[in-house]
Design a protein around this motif. Structure first.
Motif, PDB file in Angstrom:
ATOM      1  N   GLY A  42      46.297  -2.618  13.640  1.00 29.07           N
ATOM      2  CA  GLY A  42      47.160  -3.313  13.112  1.00 29.07           C
ATOM      3  C   GLY A  42      46.811  -3.179  11.569  1.00 29.07           C
ATOM      4  O   GLY A  42      47.795  -2.170  11.162  1.00 29.07           O
ATOM      5  N   LEU A  43      45.624  -3.820  10.816  1.00 29.70           N
ATOM      6  CA  LEU A  43      45.810  -3.599   9.492  1.00 29.70           C
ATOM      7  C   LEU A  43      45.476  -1.884   9.504  1.00 29.70           C
ATOM      8  O   LEU A  43      45.897  -1.145   8.303  1.00 29.70           O
ATOM      9  N   VAL A  45      46.288   0.277  10.502  1.00 32.12           N
ATOM     10  CA  VAL A  45      47.734   1.478  10.668  1.00 32.12           C
ATOM     11  C   VAL A  45      48.844   1.270   9.692  1.00 32.12           C
ATOM     12  O   VAL A  45      49.098   2.715   8.403  1.00 32.12           O
ATOM     13  N   MET A  46      48.489  -0.257   8.984  1.00 31.69           N
ATOM     14  CA  MET A  46      49.280  -0.485   7.564  1.00 31.69           C
ATOM     15  C   MET A  46      48.753   0.181   6.847  1.00 31.69           C
ATOM     16  O   MET A  46      48.931   1.105   5.658  1.00 31.69           O
ATOM     17  N   LEU A  49      49.729   4.355   6.509  1.00 33.76           N
ATOM     18  CA  LEU A  49      50.828   3.875   5.967  1.00 33.76           C
ATOM     19  C   LEU A  49      51.073   4.029   4.842  1.00 33.76           C
ATOM     20  O   LEU A  49      51.840   5.119   4.035  1.00 33.76           O
ATOM     21  N   ALA A  55      54.538   3.567   2.987  1.00 35.07           N
ATOM     22  CA  ALA A  55      55.137   1.538   3.362  1.00 35.07           C
ATOM     23  C   ALA A  55      54.460   1.052   2.268  1.00 35.07           C
ATOM     24  O   ALA A  55      53.738   2.245   1.900  1.00 35.07           O
TER      25      ALA A  55
END
Lengths: 168, 156
Positions: A42-43, A45-46, A49, A55
């Motif tokens: 999850g992190l 991916v952030m 991004l 993002a």
């Protein structure tokens, strides 16, 4: 000793058998492995991004890395430990599973991708730290990372299926 | 119409039938469910870590909320759609599974809490560190309940 021989030796170990047959330990380790995805993937991916420039474009890349990398590294450590234990519980069947082999190869590629990033373009980060859209090499790293980890997740899930298992 | 007969209707629908009949549809849908889980975990953690005081510091928490919002919503939609499809393939089995009901209760609470209390606290911009931490903790625990319940559905 061949890899298969090594797996067969592992499988004969008392702790491997106990883990495989445990009522609670195996499902708990598997749950930890799956749910740590949120922390690690999850992190990651952030961060990817941000590196893609889609993002958190107003936040410096260095700030995103500094705050997120400790968590993704911790998450990765939990992933590796729980993953090794899951392998240890069922070594031979896992070794012969095509999806496990695909996952293993892609993990190595993902590692190389991260290594190249941190030893090249990331070293010159002060030049592009504030750019909303980072340079091409950083964006390629992020795209490769997202692609590899997505396939790794899918392959990992598919290890549960023995459609294409080799025979020992 | 009882809840059980509704579940049974879902399971016997064309969608439920086709997913059950296919060797690979279930794992493929589940893979999308997992990918969206990872993205959602990231979006939730970005905001919650910041509220705990560990995440990205040099952007206001409202900005992080807005930055991660599309990923939170996008992944939630994928999770709900893929989860709904998985549900139809084994609805009556889930009816008798405690973990399924635990997951659904956690999910309802997590969605409710995220889009009311957490949203309000984040966007108000003036929550104290204590209440921020408490809200972040409750948010993480509720979503963790959804994840743990979901994983537990697979163990039966």
């Amino acid at each position: 000793m061949s890899l298969l021989g090594f797996c067969q030796w592992l499988e004969g170990q008392q702790w491997s058998v106990q883990l495989h047959e445990s009522l609670w330990a195996y499902p708990i380790i598997e749950s930890v492995h799956v749910l740590t995805l949120c922390l690690f993937m999850g992190l990651a991916v952030m961060l990817d991004l941000r590196l893609l420039g889609v993002a958190m474009v107003k936040t410096p890349v260095s700030e995103v890395e500094r705050r997120l990398l400790p968590w993704t590294i911790a998450g990765f450590a939990v992933m590796v430990v729980s993953g090794v234990l899951l392998f240890y519980a069922i070594p031979v069947k896992t070794y012969l599973n095509i999806f496990f082999r695909i996952k293993s190869i892609l993990l190595i590629l993902a590692g190389i991708n991260v290594f190249i990033f941190h030893t090249t373009i990331d070293r010159k980060k002060q030049e592009w730290d504030l750019s909303p859209v980072p340079p091409l090499q950083a964006r390629v790293t992020a795209a490769v990372s997202l692609t590899l980890w997505s396939i790794i997740i899918v392959a990992g899930r598919m290890i549960a299926y023995n459609w294409f298992d080799k025979q020992a | 119409m009882s809840v059980y007969s509704m579940f049974s209707w879902c399971e016997n629908s064309a969608i439920g039938e086709s997913i059950r009949a296919s060797l690979w549809l279930f794992p493929v849908i589940e893979s999308f469910h997992l990918l969206a889980l990872a993205v959602m975990g990231g979006a939730v953690l970005m905001v919650c870590l910041r509220m705990f005081g560990y995440g990205i510091q040099n952007a206001p928490v409202e900005q992080l909320w807005r930055d991660t919002w599309p990923y939170l919503m996008g992944s939630l939609v994928v999770l709900l759609v893929s989860g709904g499809l998985l549900f139809t393939s084994e609805a009556t089995k889930l009816y008798d599974h405690g973990a399924f009901w635990f997951k659904m209760a956690s999910l309802a609470l997590a969605i409710l809490f995220t889009f009311t209390v957490q949203r309000k606290v984040v966007l108000s911009g003036n929550a104290g560190p204590g209440s921020s931490k408490l809200v972040a903790l409750i948010t993480v625990l509720l979503w963790a309940g959804v994840g743990i319940g979901g994983r537990w559905i697979g163990f039966s």
